[in-house]
Motif scaffolding. Structure first.
Motif, PDB file in Angstrom:
ATOM      1  N   MET A 102      13.161  79.901  52.376  1.00  0.00           N
ATOM      2  CA  MET A 102      12.168  80.077  53.426  1.00  0.00           C
ATOM      3  C   MET A 102      12.836  80.451  54.747  1.00  0.00           C
ATOM      4  N   HIS A 103      13.964  79.843  55.032  1.00  0.00           N
ATOM      5  CA  HIS A 103      14.661  80.106  56.295  1.00  0.00           C
ATOM      6  C   HIS A 103      15.536  81.354  56.238  1.00  0.00           C
ATOM      7  N   SER A 104      15.759  81.886  55.041  1.00  0.00           N
ATOM      8  CA  SER A 104      16.663  83.022  54.895  1.00  0.00           C
ATOM      9  C   SER A 104      15.972  84.381  54.802  1.00  0.00           C
ATOM     10  N   LEU A 105      14.757  84.410  54.265  1.00  0.00           N
ATOM     11  CA  LEU A 105      14.072  85.679  54.036  1.00  0.00           C
ATOM     12  C   LEU A 105      13.156  86.053  55.193  1.00  0.00           C
ATOM     13  N   SER A 106      13.039  87.347  55.407  1.00  0.00           N
ATOM     14  CA  SER A 106      12.159  87.832  56.471  1.00  0.00           C
ATOM     15  C   SER A 106      11.754  89.265  56.164  1.00  0.00           C
ATOM     16  N   ILE A 107      10.527  89.607  56.491  1.00  0.00           N
ATOM     17  CA  ILE A 107      10.104  90.995  56.295  1.00  0.00           C
ATOM     18  C   ILE A 107      10.781  91.932  57.284  1.00  0.00           C
ATOM     19  N   SER A 108      11.443  91.382  58.277  1.00  0.00           N
ATOM     20  CA  SER A 108      12.174  92.232  59.219  1.00  0.00           C
ATOM     21  C   SER A 108      13.540  92.660  58.672  1.00  0.00           C
ATOM     22  N   TYR A 109      13.977  92.060  57.554  1.00  0.00           N
ATOM     23  CA  TYR A 109      15.226  92.447  56.905  1.00  0.00           C
ATOM     24  C   TYR A 109      14.939  93.485  55.822  1.00  0.00           C
ATOM     25  N   SER A 110      15.955  94.256  55.476  1.00  0.00           N
ATOM     26  CA  SER A 110      15.804  95.219  54.381  1.00  0.00           C
ATOM     27  C   SER A 110      15.698  94.462  53.050  1.00  0.00           C
ATOM     28  N   ASP A 111      15.224  95.165  52.031  1.00  0.00           N
ATOM     29  CA  ASP A 111      15.155  94.559  50.698  1.00  0.00           C
ATOM     30  C   ASP A 111      16.534  94.092  50.247  1.00  0.00           C
ATOM     31  N   THR A 112      17.528  94.936  50.467  1.00  0.00           N
ATOM     32  CA  THR A 112      18.893  94.587  50.069  1.00  0.00           C
ATOM     33  C   THR A 112      19.355  93.320  50.772  1.00  0.00           C
ATOM     34  N   ASP A 113      19.144  93.246  52.088  1.00  0.00           N
ATOM     35  CA  ASP A 113      19.553  92.058  52.842  1.00  0.00           C
ATOM     36  C   ASP A 113      18.811  90.807  52.363  1.00  0.00           C
ATOM     37  N   ASN A 114      17.515  90.910  52.121  1.00  0.00           N
ATOM     38  CA  ASN A 114      16.744  89.761  51.644  1.00  0.00           C
ATOM     39  C   ASN A 114      17.251  89.284  50.290  1.00  0.00           C
ATOM     40  N   ILE A 115      17.541  90.208  49.393  1.00  0.00           N
ATOM     41  CA  ILE A 115      17.998  89.815  48.063  1.00  0.00           C
ATOM     42  C   ILE A 115      19.390  89.199  48.136  1.00  0.00           C
ATOM     43  N   VAL A 116      20.254  89.745  48.969  1.00  0.00           N
ATOM     44  CA  VAL A 116      21.576  89.135  49.180  1.00  0.00           C
ATOM     45  C   VAL A 116      21.397  87.716  49.709  1.00  0.00           C
ATOM     46  N   ARG A 117      20.518  87.531  50.669  1.00  0.00           N
ATOM     47  CA  ARG A 117      20.269  86.199  51.236  1.00  0.00           C
ATOM     48  C   ARG A 117      19.731  85.245  50.176  1.00  0.00           C
ATOM     49  N   LEU A 118      18.788  85.716  49.353  1.00  0.00           N
ATOM     50  CA  LEU A 118      18.217  84.887  48.295  1.00  0.00           C
ATOM     51  C   LEU A 118      19.291  84.467  47.289  1.00  0.00           C
ATOM     52  N   ILE A 119      20.151  85.395  46.910  1.00  0.00           N
ATOM     53  CA  ILE A 119      21.226  85.086  45.956  1.00  0.00           C
ATOM     54  C   ILE A 119      22.198  84.077  46.550  1.00  0.00           C
ATOM     55  N   LYS A 120      22.510  84.212  47.814  1.00  0.00           N
ATOM     56  CA  LYS A 120      23.432  83.260  48.453  1.00  0.00           C
ATOM     57  C   LYS A 120      22.828  81.857  48.508  1.00  0.00           C
ATOM     58  N   VAL A 121      21.510  81.773  48.724  1.00  0.00           N
ATOM     59  CA  VAL A 121      20.842  80.467  48.674  1.00  0.00           C
ATOM     60  C   VAL A 121      20.944  79.909  47.247  1.00  0.00           C
ATOM     61  N   ALA A 122      20.704  80.758  46.253  1.00  0.00           N
ATOM     62  CA  ALA A 122      20.800  80.322  44.851  1.00  0.00           C
ATOM     63  C   ALA A 122      22.211  79.818  44.542  1.00  0.00           C
TER      64      ALA A 122
END
Length: 120
Positions: free
Chosen positions: A48-68
């Protein structure tokens, strides 16, 4: 290839974008809705704190993977509204040091296999 003994966490990035763009519901509710696994609540909070619609898809997915990775998740499926380009997949793999397979069936999906860094 994912380890059959390790549960797969699935994240619906398509729904995340749809709900976030509509801005009609609480963002934390959106994140909880999009995970189809019984993961630690801290994992939801981290996403929730890592993803944002202001980030690119690539950046969001990288952030999601790092949280995982921080939460010990080794198999992550990310449902997408469209296929990512090969260069985006390569960026994700390089940034996260994981294997990413782009699977196109009835729906575009990334199959992410994370490596246990304690085993490396």
């Amino acid at each position: 290839m994912e380890d059959k003994n390790t549960p797969v966490c699935q994240f619906n990035y398509e729904q995340f974008l749809s709900h976030a763009l509509q801005n009609k519901v609480d963002f934390s509710d959106v994140i909880r809705e999009l995970f189809t696994t019984n993961q630690d609540p801290d994992f939801y909070t981290g996403a929730m704190h890592s993803l944002s619609i202001s980030y690119s898809d690539t950046d969001n997915i990288v952030r999601l993977i790092k949280v995982a990775q921080r939460h010990g998740i080794y198999n992550l499926d990310v449902i997408l509204p469209y296929a990512l380009e090969e260069r985006q997949i390569q960026i994700i793999q390089d940034e996260c040091q994981c294997r990413v397979e782009n699977k196109v069936d009835y729906q575009d999906k990334l199959i992410v296999t994370l490596y246990d860094k304690t085993q490396a």
